[in-house]
Design a protein around this motif. Structure first.
Motif, PDB file in Angstrom:
ATOM      1  N   ILE A 195      -0.390 -23.509  19.030  1.00 27.78           N
ATOM      2  CA  ILE A 195       0.821 -23.101  18.133  1.00 27.78           C
ATOM      3  C   ILE A 195       2.148 -24.128  18.596  1.00 27.78           C
ATOM      4  N   PRO A 196       2.765 -24.488  17.524  1.00 33.42           N
ATOM      5  CA  PRO A 196       3.989 -25.326  17.950  1.00 33.42           C
ATOM      6  C   PRO A 196       5.012 -24.368  18.504  1.00 33.42           C
ATOM      7  N   GLU A 197       5.832 -24.922  19.313  1.00 33.99           N
ATOM      8  CA  GLU A 197       6.737 -24.308  20.087  1.00 33.99           C
ATOM      9  C   GLU A 197       7.781 -23.808  19.152  1.00 33.99           C
ATOM     10  N   PRO A 198       8.381 -24.284  17.988  1.00 35.22           N
ATOM     11  CA  PRO A 198       9.179 -23.763  17.367  1.00 35.22           C
ATOM     12  C   PRO A 198       8.819 -22.548  16.476  1.00 35.22           C
ATOM     13  N   ASP A 199       7.535 -22.610  15.842  1.00 28.97           N
ATOM     14  CA  ASP A 199       6.783 -21.382  15.497  1.00 28.97           C
ATOM     15  C   ASP A 199       6.826 -20.293  16.218  1.00 28.97           C
ATOM     16  N   LEU A 200       6.340 -20.556  17.483  1.00 30.18           N
ATOM     17  CA  LEU A 200       6.198 -19.305  18.337  1.00 30.18           C
ATOM     18  C   LEU A 200       7.498 -18.665  18.803  1.00 30.18           C
ATOM     19  N   ALA A 201       8.483 -19.666  18.949  1.00 26.97           N
ATOM     20  CA  ALA A 201       9.917 -18.985  19.089  1.00 26.97           C
ATOM     21  C   ALA A 201      10.214 -18.234  18.025  1.00 26.97           C
ATOM     22  N   ASP A 202      10.217 -18.941  16.753  1.00 28.65           N
ATOM     23  CA  ASP A 202      10.649 -18.124  15.792  1.00 28.65           C
ATOM     24  C   ASP A 202       9.720 -16.482  15.464  1.00 28.65           C
ATOM     25  N   ILE A 203       8.666 -16.796  15.778  1.00 30.50           N
ATOM     26  CA  ILE A 203       7.848 -15.543  15.774  1.00 30.50           C
ATOM     27  C   ILE A 203       8.345 -14.373  16.544  1.00 30.50           C
ATOM     28  N   LEU A 204       8.376 -15.061  17.951  1.00 27.53           N
ATOM     29  CA  LEU A 204       9.034 -14.043  18.979  1.00 27.53           C
ATOM     30  C   LEU A 204      10.139 -13.320  18.756  1.00 27.53           C
ATOM     31  N   THR A 205      11.211 -14.277  18.045  1.00 28.66           N
ATOM     32  CA  THR A 205      12.285 -13.838  17.914  1.00 28.66           C
ATOM     33  C   THR A 205      12.222 -12.504  16.782  1.00 28.66           C
ATOM     34  N   GLU A 206      11.498 -12.825  15.954  1.00 23.81           N
ATOM     35  CA  GLU A 206      11.365 -11.861  14.880  1.00 23.81           C
ATOM     36  C   GLU A 206      10.835 -10.486  15.366  1.00 23.81           C
ATOM     37  N   ILE A 207       9.705 -10.651  16.101  1.00 20.36           N
ATOM     38  CA  ILE A 207       9.084  -9.240  16.868  1.00 20.36           C
ATOM     39  C   ILE A 207      10.256  -8.633  17.726  1.00 20.36           C
ATOM     40  N   GLU A 208      10.920  -9.553  18.350  1.00 18.14           N
ATOM     41  CA  GLU A 208      11.994  -8.805  19.450  1.00 18.14           C
ATOM     42  C   GLU A 208      12.960  -7.951  18.384  1.00 18.14           C
ATOM     43  N   LYS A 209      13.486  -8.461  17.565  1.00 17.04           N
ATOM     44  CA  LYS A 209      14.400  -7.956  16.605  1.00 17.04           C
ATOM     45  C   LYS A 209      13.695  -6.787  15.971  1.00 17.04           C
ATOM     46  N   VAL A 210      12.699  -6.805  15.536  1.00 18.88           N
ATOM     47  CA  VAL A 210      11.970  -5.498  14.865  1.00 18.88           C
ATOM     48  C   VAL A 210      11.782  -4.328  16.074  1.00 18.88           C
ATOM     49  N   ASN A 211      11.323  -4.859  17.024  1.00 19.92           N
ATOM     50  CA  ASN A 211      11.070  -3.755  18.287  1.00 19.92           C
ATOM     51  C   ASN A 211      12.283  -3.218  18.587  1.00 19.92           C
ATOM     52  N   GLU A 212      13.323  -3.722  18.641  1.00 23.92           N
ATOM     53  CA  GLU A 212      14.677  -3.025  18.880  1.00 23.92           C
ATOM     54  C   GLU A 212      14.829  -2.338  20.010  1.00 23.92           C
ATOM     55  N   GLY A 213      14.216  -3.133  21.203  1.00 23.42           N
ATOM     56  CA  GLY A 213      14.370  -2.710  22.606  1.00 23.42           C
ATOM     57  C   GLY A 213      13.526  -1.607  23.034  1.00 23.42           C
ATOM     58  N   ARG A 214      12.571  -1.288  22.274  1.00 24.85           N
ATOM     59  CA  ARG A 214      11.752  -0.328  22.723  1.00 24.85           C
ATOM     60  C   ARG A 214      10.680  -0.574  23.579  1.00 24.85           C
ATOM     61  N   PRO A 215      10.056   0.353  24.353  1.00 24.67           N
ATOM     62  CA  PRO A 215       8.928  -0.156  25.462  1.00 24.67           C
ATOM     63  C   PRO A 215       7.823  -0.647  24.697  1.00 24.67           C
ATOM     64  N   ILE A 216       7.412  -2.084  25.277  1.00 24.48           N
ATOM     65  CA  ILE A 216       6.248  -2.631  24.837  1.00 24.48           C
ATOM     66  C   ILE A 216       5.758  -3.580  25.951  1.00 24.48           C
ATOM     67  N   THR A 217       4.403  -3.821  26.002  1.00 28.69           N
ATOM     68  CA  THR A 217       3.863  -4.479  26.988  1.00 28.69           C
ATOM     69  C   THR A 217       3.733  -5.967  26.508  1.00 28.69           C
ATOM     70  N   PHE A 218       3.811  -6.801  27.475  1.00 31.71           N
ATOM     71  CA  PHE A 218       3.854  -8.155  27.372  1.00 31.71           C
ATOM     72  C   PHE A 218       2.448  -8.704  26.485  1.00 31.71           C
ATOM     73  N   MET A 241      12.815 -24.764  30.569  1.00 31.14           N
ATOM     74  CA  MET A 241      12.205 -23.487  29.761  1.00 31.14           C
ATOM     75  C   MET A 241      12.347 -23.746  28.457  1.00 31.14           C
ATOM     76  N   ASP A 242      11.206 -23.499  27.743  1.00 31.71           N
ATOM     77  CA  ASP A 242      10.947 -23.433  26.300  1.00 31.71           C
ATOM     78  C   ASP A 242      11.641 -22.157  25.862  1.00 31.71           C
ATOM     79  N   HIS A 243      12.179 -22.256  24.668  1.00 29.48           N
ATOM     80  CA  HIS A 243      12.849 -21.043  24.070  1.00 29.48           C
ATOM     81  C   HIS A 243      11.999 -19.980  23.918  1.00 29.48           C
ATOM     82  N   SER A 244      10.827 -20.154  23.756  1.00 25.79           N
ATOM     83  CA  SER A 244       9.645 -19.082  23.734  1.00 25.79           C
ATOM     84  C   SER A 244       9.730 -18.363  25.200  1.00 25.79           C
ATOM     85  N   ASP A 245       9.532 -19.053  26.363  1.00 27.67           N
ATOM     86  CA  ASP A 245       9.365 -18.917  27.394  1.00 27.67           C
ATOM     87  C   ASP A 245      10.768 -17.776  27.768  1.00 27.67           C
ATOM     88  N   ALA A 246      11.802 -18.201  27.283  1.00 25.88           N
ATOM     89  CA  ALA A 246      12.798 -17.239  27.959  1.00 25.88           C
ATOM     90  C   ALA A 246      12.939 -15.940  26.883  1.00 25.88           C
TER      91      ALA A 246
END
Length: 424
Positions: free
Chosen positions: A92-115, A1-6
């Protein structure tokens, strides 16, 4: 599984318990991310029930033929999530996507959000950080309250044909659904309107009038039609004599017209129009499969294998018209559908152009319609129907029982995705 998929799998746990179509979560998240949607290359925003993806693919082919760098956001993906985000022409390359998703996850702080909200935000960040000339943005669901509808002043909006679908979210009448699609129209921003039922067009025209949005309407301001062995497009700037679209099916004449009208509105001419109809790439839309283990099973018995992801009544009509226009061969269907779709509306036109149907359940899909129910609904519209445990079994049985036939795997983009993944 890619990091972004996880990361995407983990974020699914934050999904609101009920999908309330709303822009509140999206606008809050984007504000926390620095409003990347305000820093995109000029946006072409595309809504509609059918033909959004094909139209976008044709516009992209036309723009890229003129040396333009084009971002594109589409959904759903077929084989791999990265297909949704195309950066200046490449996925989009996998490393770029994973970095952006990590950034969004951190900013979102566990609040409700749709896929879809999360992935749309990821696309906006990627697009804002990569140089390009245009952004092609496909609506996910509806328009008015779709997560993509946060672009204040797009360069152009497009509404492809509107029909009944997603009634649990958008309403169950054409005027209601058209009202949701027309929600992407913006004040004084020109809009390309594909051929519409009268009830839908009336709603779109009224919304545009209130916004002073200039409309370019199929059948009024521009025309596209099959003619002899090709097609013609005509508007106030003149007549284009073109080959048939490389994407098969009579409905692609209309989609080509919409794409060419959009390219003309953006200032491009005949060369871009030619590329739009001859160079578009859009998998799982009446796609003839040419390689892979399923093709080997079919071709061992002289059968053709085709794939389509259409899944509503208008999609069924388009597939039936495409099949009717292909060289004559007995046609047999392998069909898997979601339990949210109008299955009989989809299958009824296909029953007129095919001999039998083998129903399958869609693998790893919680909302699949069980194969037995698809079989029973197919029988109710007059198709000789049975079930199989999986797609490969269905292809093997049909190929052995009907050598030389045309086999079409259909009913869902999710089923098409599993076929493309497993048959790669």
């Amino acid at each position: 599984m890619d990091h972004s998929d996880a990361i995407l799998h983990r974020v699914m746990g934050l999904h609101p318990k009920i999908i309330d179509l709303s822009l509140d979560r999206m606008q809050r998240l984007l504000a926390d991310l620095g409003d990347p949607q305000d820093r995109l290359p000029p946006v072409v925003h595309i809504a509609g029930t059918n033909g959004k993806g094909s139209t976008l693919a044709m516009i992209r082919a036309g723009l890229e033929s003129q040396g333009r760098r084009v971002h594109a956001y589409t959904s759903p993906h077929l084989a791999r999530f990265h297909e949704r985000i195309r950066l200046a022409g490449t996925l989009i390359p996998e490393p770029d996507l994973a970095d952006i998703l990590t950034e969004i996850e951190k900013v979102n702080e566990g609040r409700p959000i749709t896929f879809f909200e999360l992935t749309t935000a990821a696309a906006f960040i990627a697009f804002a950080r990569t140089s390009a000339d245009y952004t092609l943005l496909e609506v996910g669901l509806g328009g008015r309250l779709d997560a993509t509808n946060v672009i204040e002043t797009p360069a152009l909006t497009i509404i492809t044909p509107v029909s009944i679908d997603h009634t649990q979210y958008l309403g169950d009448t054409l005027p209601q659904i058209a009202g949701e699609k027309a929600g992407i129209l913006k004040r004084r921003v020109p809009a390309i309107i594909a051929r519409q039922p009268d009830a839908a067009l009336a709603v779109i025209e009224e919304r545009a009038r209130r916004l002073s949005a200039p409309l370019h309407i199929a059948g009024q301001d521009w025309h596209s039609a099959a003619e002899r062995d090709g097609m013609v497009f005509q508007d106030q700037d003149g007549l284009l004599d073109l080959p048939l679209p490389n994407l098969p099916g009579p409905h692609q004449i209309d989609n080509s017209g919409t794409a060419i009208a959009a390219l003309r509105a953006l200032g491009f001419g005949a060369d871009a129009a030619l590329a739009a109809v001859t160079r578009a790439d859009w998998p799982a839309r009446m796609q003839r499969l040419r390689r892979g283990p399923l093709v080997a099973i079919a071709e061992a018995q002289g059968c053709e294998l085709w794939l389509d992801g259409g899944h509503n009544a208008a999609g069924g009509q388009a597939i039936a018209a495409t099949l009717a226009g292909l060289p004559q061969r007995p046609t047999h269907l392998i069909c898997g559908m979601l339990n949210t779709k109008d299955v009989t509306g989809y299958l009824r036109p296909l029953g007129q152009v095919s001999q039998s149907l083998v129903a399958v359940s869609i693998p790893d899909e919680a909302n699949t319609l069980p194969a037995e129910q698809t079989r029973d609904l197919a029988s109710s519209v007059g198709l000789l129907a049975s079930t199989a445990p999986d797609t490969a079994s269905a292809v093997r049985r049909l190929a052995q029982d009907h050598p030389g036939a045309r086999l079409l795997i259909c009913g869902s983009l999710y089923l098409a995705g599993t076929v493309l993944r497993d048959n790669g």
